[in-house]
Design a protein around this motif. Structure first.
Motif, short mmCIF file in Angstrom:
data_model
loop_
_atom_site.label_atom_id
_atom_site.label_comp_id
_atom_site.label_asym_id
_atom_site.label_seq_id
_atom_site.Cartn_x
_atom_site.Cartn_y
_atom_site.Cartn_z
N ARG A 66 0.83 -1.20 0.00
CA ARG A 66 0.00 0.00 0.00
C ARG A 66 0.87 1.26 0.00
N GLU A 67 1.93 1.23 0.80
CA GLU A 67 2.83 2.39 0.87
C GLU A 67 3.52 2.65 -0.46
N VAL A 68 3.96 1.56 -1.10
CA VAL A 68 4.63 1.69 -2.40
C VAL A 68 3.67 2.31 -3.41
N LYS A 69 2.42 1.86 -3.38
CA LYS A 69 1.44 2.37 -4.35
C LYS A 69 1.05 3.82 -4.04
N ARG A 70 0.90 4.11 -2.77
CA ARG A 70 0.58 5.47 -2.37
C ARG A 70 1.71 6.41 -2.81
N ASP A 71 2.92 5.95 -2.62
CA ASP A 71 4.10 6.72 -3.04
C ASP A 71 4.06 6.97 -4.55
N ALA A 72 3.65 5.96 -5.30
CA ALA A 72 3.58 6.10 -6.77
C ALA A 72 2.53 7.14 -7.15
N VAL A 73 1.40 7.14 -6.42
CA VAL A 73 0.34 8.13 -6.69
C VAL A 73 0.88 9.53 -6.43
N ILE A 74 1.59 9.71 -5.32
CA ILE A 74 2.11 11.03 -4.96
C ILE A 74 3.15 11.51 -5.99
N ARG A 75 4.01 10.59 -6.40
CA ARG A 75 5.01 10.97 -7.41
C ARG A 75 4.36 11.35 -8.74
N ALA A 76 3.37 10.56 -9.14
CA ALA A 76 2.67 10.85 -10.40
C ALA A 76 2.00 12.21 -10.32
N ALA A 77 1.39 12.50 -9.17
CA ALA A 77 0.73 13.80 -8.98
C ALA A 77 1.76 14.92 -9.07
N ALA A 78 2.90 14.73 -8.39
CA ALA A 78 3.95 15.76 -8.40
C ALA A 78 4.37 16.06 -9.83
N ARG A 79 4.54 15.00 -10.63
CA ARG A 79 4.98 15.20 -12.02
C ARG A 79 3.92 15.94 -12.83
N TYR A 127 -1.07 23.10 -10.82
CA TYR A 127 -2.03 22.46 -9.92
C TYR A 127 -3.46 22.58 -10.44
N HIS A 128 -3.86 23.79 -10.81
CA HIS A 128 -5.26 24.02 -11.19
C HIS A 128 -5.64 23.33 -12.50
N ASN A 129 -4.67 23.13 -13.36
CA ASN A 129 -4.95 22.48 -14.65
C ASN A 129 -4.84 20.95 -14.59
N THR A 130 -4.56 20.40 -13.42
CA THR A 130 -4.41 18.95 -13.29
C THR A 130 -5.63 18.37 -12.56
N SER A 131 -6.20 17.30 -13.11
CA SER A 131 -7.32 16.65 -12.43
C SER A 131 -6.86 15.30 -11.89
N LEU A 132 -7.65 14.73 -10.97
CA LEU A 132 -7.33 13.39 -10.47
C LEU A 132 -7.42 12.38 -11.61
N ASP A 133 -8.27 12.68 -12.61
CA ASP A 133 -8.35 11.81 -13.80
C ASP A 133 -7.00 11.76 -14.52
N ASP A 134 -6.36 12.94 -14.65
CA ASP A 134 -5.04 12.98 -15.31
C ASP A 134 -4.04 12.08 -14.59
N LEU A 169 -1.11 6.79 -14.30
CA LEU A 169 -0.77 5.55 -13.59
C LEU A 169 -1.47 4.33 -14.19
N GLU A 170 -2.31 4.61 -15.20
CA GLU A 170 -3.10 3.55 -15.84
C GLU A 170 -3.98 2.82 -14.84
N VAL A 171 -4.62 3.59 -13.96
CA VAL A 171 -5.59 3.05 -13.01
C VAL A 171 -6.86 3.91 -13.09
N THR A 172 -7.89 3.54 -12.33
CA THR A 172 -9.12 4.34 -12.34
C THR A 172 -9.05 5.41 -11.25
N LYS A 173 -9.91 6.41 -11.35
CA LYS A 173 -9.95 7.46 -10.34
C LYS A 173 -10.25 6.91 -8.95
N PRO A 174 -11.22 5.97 -8.82
CA PRO A 174 -11.45 5.40 -7.47
C PRO A 174 -10.18 4.79 -6.86
N THR A 175 -9.32 4.24 -7.69
CA THR A 175 -8.06 3.69 -7.17
C THR A 175 -7.22 4.80 -6.54
#
Lengths: 245, 245
Positions: free
Chosen positions: A32-45, A52-59, A64-70
């Motif tokens: 879970r930590e590894v995946k959470r870390d991947a989400v945070i890194r992807a968001a940072a990029r 920030y304002h032009n980025t959505s959780l969908d992006d 990450l090639e996952v769904t928004k609920p993930t």
């Protein structure tokens, strides 16, 4: 990190891995930590790339090639994601402060070690979030938290400067203005550095620390200082002149 | 500036002021410049306070107690206004480069003079626009213009650093990284400085130049260097040790 399964020293003392629900839980936690870390890194990029304002959780999910609920499984909102990106970067600087606390070295050396890690953090994917998070429209509680962490870093730098002035490793100076000059130069890295540049974050941090260390003035030649009666070379004489000014 | 009416030396050579349509035109021109300058300053203050996107030409007009058409008489759009704020700030740095060109001084001193004026410009009302204009959604032509002016300043700093390394007034260094460190520290002033602070822009610029000049290391005592056979005091011995490292 702390996976006992691979450790021969403890192999005999514990049941086989498959039979241990605790280990499975530990693994799940780590996963879970590894995946959470991947989400945070992807968001940072994405925040880096599009703001920030032009980025959505969908992006971020798409990246990450996952769904928004993930993504929502790991963070509750985009705001929290920005905050986590900020924390991930700033945590590297806080870790540097913790690490140097143990070192029995002059304060200037401890400060330089912190500044190197600071520069590397700002040149990382978290740099943009570290220097720009505060300006975004975050909740008052989150803004306060970010301000408090920034203030902690600022005061940590000032404290090391004051200690350096006391132990003689730093020339007497205004700790606040000096801290602002050093941190400002490092923060600005986030405005110009891109990962595809020829220099790594560590190399840039090293170049900056070199400037902070001794400034622009020509250095008095070390050998010259050790053997002061030898006839000074032209450059060294100039350096001594500059120091006397 | 160049108002001949008040000059006794030329009073007899020219017709009385009221009879001269040229002077009236000159005055009108000057009046227009003063008012245009006031519009640009008011805009800079509003952009600082509320951000570019949250500021309207109505806000700027209200601040000046004039109508929006009056503001439009001086600038054609909010975009052009941001650009003019950027130019007004950057022009101070360009003027500093022009001024030091005439000085027959070592390059480090000329660089310091430019950096002082750079710091003062960033601490002025134009600071926010100087460091943030490029990120706003400006026309491609305007963005190119801003990038070109920033590049001119950056290369001017690098050139003075290279000249300093050549004339021996600056310790050999990477001109690009050094320029980025110096300019970054100065640019960052726009992120924290507010006009109501205890230090003026000039005082902050001076404090920063002092850090850039000689860095954090303790300076070898000048008298100590002049009379090297005298027993070094504790602080001086530490300084020499640091230099030898």
């Amino acid at each position: 990190m702390n996976n006992r399964r691979s450790s021969p020293a403890t192999a005999g003392k514990h049941p086989a891995p498959a039979a241990s629900p605790w280990k499975a839980s530990h693994e799940r936690q780590r996963d879970r930590e590894v995946k959470r870390d991947a989400v945070i890194r992807a968001a940072a990029r994405e925040f880096n790339r599009k703001g920030y304002h032009n980025t959505s959780l969908d992006d971020i999910a798409a990246r990450l090639e996952v769904t928004k609920p993930t993504v929502y499984y790991y963070v509750t909102s985009k705001e929290q994601l920005l905050f986590q990106c900020f924390v991930a970067g700033v945590e590297r600087i806080r870790a540097a402060f913790r690490d140097v606390r143990r070192l029995e070295r002059p304060a200037r050396e401890r400060l330089n070690a912190v500044l190197r890690r600071y520069g590397e953090a700002v040149a990382s994917e978290f740099g943009w979030c570290m220097v720009r998070a505060e300006e975004q429209d975050l909740s008052p509680a989150m803004s306060r938290h970010i301000k408090a962490l920034k203030s902690e870093i600022d005061h940590g730098i000032r404290r090391l400067i004051r200690e350096g002035v006391q132990d003689g490793s730093i020339h007497p100076c205004d700790p606040k203005m000096t801290a602002f000059a050093l941190a400002g130069a490092l923060n600005w890295i986030a405005h110009w550095y891109r990962e595809d540049q020829s220099l790594s974050g560590a190399q840039i941090a090293e170049a900056f620390v070199t400037v902070f260390e001794a400034g622009l003035r020509p250095r008095a030649n070390a050998a010259q200082l050790a053997t002061p009666r030898a006839p000074p070379r032209r450059r060294a004489r100039r350096a001594l002149g500059a120091l006397a000014r």
